[in-house]
Write an enzyme that holds these catalytic residues in place. Sequence first.
Site, short mmCIF file in Angstrom:
data_model
loop_
_atom_site.label_atom_id
_atom_site.label_comp_id
_atom_site.label_asym_id
_atom_site.label_seq_id
_atom_site.Cartn_x
_atom_site.Cartn_y
_atom_site.Cartn_z
N TYR A 156 0.84 -1.21 0.00
CA TYR A 156 0.00 0.00 0.00
C TYR A 156 0.88 1.27 0.00
CZ TYR A 156 -4.38 2.54 0.72
OH TYR A 156 -5.47 3.36 0.58
N LYS A 163 -3.04 8.41 3.24
CA LYS A 163 -4.25 8.24 4.05
C LYS A 163 -4.04 8.78 5.47
CE LYS A 163 -6.91 6.44 0.93
NZ LYS A 163 -7.77 7.38 0.18
P1 NAD Z 1 -12.05 4.41 -8.06
O1 NAD Z 1 -10.91 4.20 -9.01
O2 NAD Z 1 -13.39 4.01 -8.50
O3 NAD Z 1 -12.09 5.93 -7.58
C1 NAD Z 1 -10.94 6.75 -7.51
C2 NAD Z 1 -11.32 8.07 -8.11
O4 NAD Z 1 -10.24 9.00 -8.02
C3 NAD Z 1 -11.68 7.94 -9.59
O5 NAD Z 1 -12.97 8.44 -9.83
C4 NAD Z 1 -10.65 8.81 -10.27
O6 NAD Z 1 -11.15 9.47 -11.41
C5 NAD Z 1 -10.34 9.80 -9.18
N1 NAD Z 1 -9.10 10.55 -9.44
C6 NAD Z 1 -7.84 10.04 -9.54
N2 NAD Z 1 -7.00 11.05 -9.86
C7 NAD Z 1 -7.74 12.18 -9.95
C8 NAD Z 1 -7.46 13.53 -10.25
N3 NAD Z 1 -6.20 13.96 -10.55
N4 NAD Z 1 -8.48 14.43 -10.25
C9 NAD Z 1 -9.73 14.03 -9.98
N5 NAD Z 1 -10.08 12.77 -9.68
C10 NAD Z 1 -9.09 11.86 -9.67
O7 NAD Z 1 -11.62 3.60 -6.74
P2 NAD Z 1 -12.24 3.61 -5.27
O8 NAD Z 1 -11.68 2.39 -4.64
O9 NAD Z 1 -13.69 3.84 -5.32
O10 NAD Z 1 -11.50 4.84 -4.60
C11 NAD Z 1 -12.20 5.90 -3.97
C12 NAD Z 1 -11.52 6.26 -2.67
O11 NAD Z 1 -11.68 5.16 -1.77
C13 NAD Z 1 -10.04 6.51 -2.77
O12 NAD Z 1 -9.68 7.57 -1.91
C14 NAD Z 1 -9.45 5.20 -2.28
O13 NAD Z 1 -8.14 5.35 -1.77
C15 NAD Z 1 -10.44 4.89 -1.18
N6 NAD Z 1 -10.44 3.52 -0.66
C16 NAD Z 1 -10.54 2.47 -1.50
C17 NAD Z 1 -10.54 1.19 -0.98
C18 NAD Z 1 -10.63 -0.01 -1.88
O14 NAD Z 1 -10.33 -1.11 -1.42
N7 NAD Z 1 -11.05 0.14 -3.12
C19 NAD Z 1 -10.47 0.98 0.41
C20 NAD Z 1 -10.38 2.08 1.24
C21 NAD Z 1 -10.36 3.36 0.69
#
Ligand code: NAD
Length: 256
Positions: A156, A163
């Site tokens: 990670y 985070k």
């Molecule tokens: P996802 O890929 O669907 O969403 C990530 C989003 O970030 C996308 O919509 C992407 O367009 C956007 N993004 C990236 N760079 C960008 C930029 N320069 N400007 C604007 N937007 C930008 O994946 P997700 O898993 O839904 O991620 C959403 C959040 O959840 C993130 O912060 C991720 O770290 C967090 N998260 C994810 C998980 C998991 O296991 N998937 C667990 C905990 C937290």
Amino acid sequence: MGVFTSKTGLVMGVANDRSIAWAISEALYQQGAELGFTHLPSPSSQRRVRRLVEPRGARLILPCDVQSDADVARVFDAVRETYGKLDFLVHSIAFAPPQELRNPYLQMSREGWHLAMDISAYSLLAACRAAAPLMTAGGAIVTISYYGGEKVIPGYNVMGVCKAALEHSVRYLAWDLGQQKIRINAISAGPMRTLSAAGISGFDRIRDHFTQKAPLGRNVEPSELGTTALYLLSDQSDGVTGETIHVDCGFSVVGI
Ligand code: NAD
């Protein structure tokens, strides 16, 4: 009538129907919210997001690269023009260069580190600053974190450091925004199969380990992130700000 009828929010971070931001949007739609959306400027991102949100009648769908101050300003100007106010904001955005995530954290480049921090942590600050003047009757903001910001999750890497910064930003932002009756909280989500997760090496191993260690013995459902966001964005959590709530089937409370 739903809990969010006549409430307006902006959702930043829907990439496709697997996005955590989309699970939250669906929960909000079920409760009657009016939602605007931002997406990455690429034509394919725009197509994917429009296909999802246009059938729901979204009136504001705009490109926004959070690395661009001009993009952020343009989006919130458009929110003002379209809705005149904002009740809540969903920030669900993160990025780190995938090739760098595959290397040990020790090898992270300065450039990659700054890029990851800018998109994954600073963007929350930029969005809050632009959103606050529109939250004239108070408001609520939610962002999405992960346990890798508290403990080491091999693979990670810099995202964990981002985070940690994000969660602590939530506390400082809670302080700054509290006077305006704007609350901000984070959801620390269990591992979900999304586009972003595909960039984390060993993600399947993380998910397997998760189900073995979590007291509930299973992975989190996207809808469970949606319902927690409903709580944090509604007046049901009026006394809660600066918190990170784990929605992780209890994973984070177990040692061995
Ligand atoms: P996802 O890929 O669907 O969403 C990530 C989003 O970030 C996308 O919509 C992407 O367009 C956007 N993004 C990236 N760079 C960008 C930029 N320069 N400007 C604007 N937007 C930008 O994946 P997700 O898993 O839904 O991620 C959403 C959040 O959840 C993130 O912060 C991720 O770290 C967090 N998260 C994810 C998980 C998991 O296991 N998937 C667990 C905990 C937290």
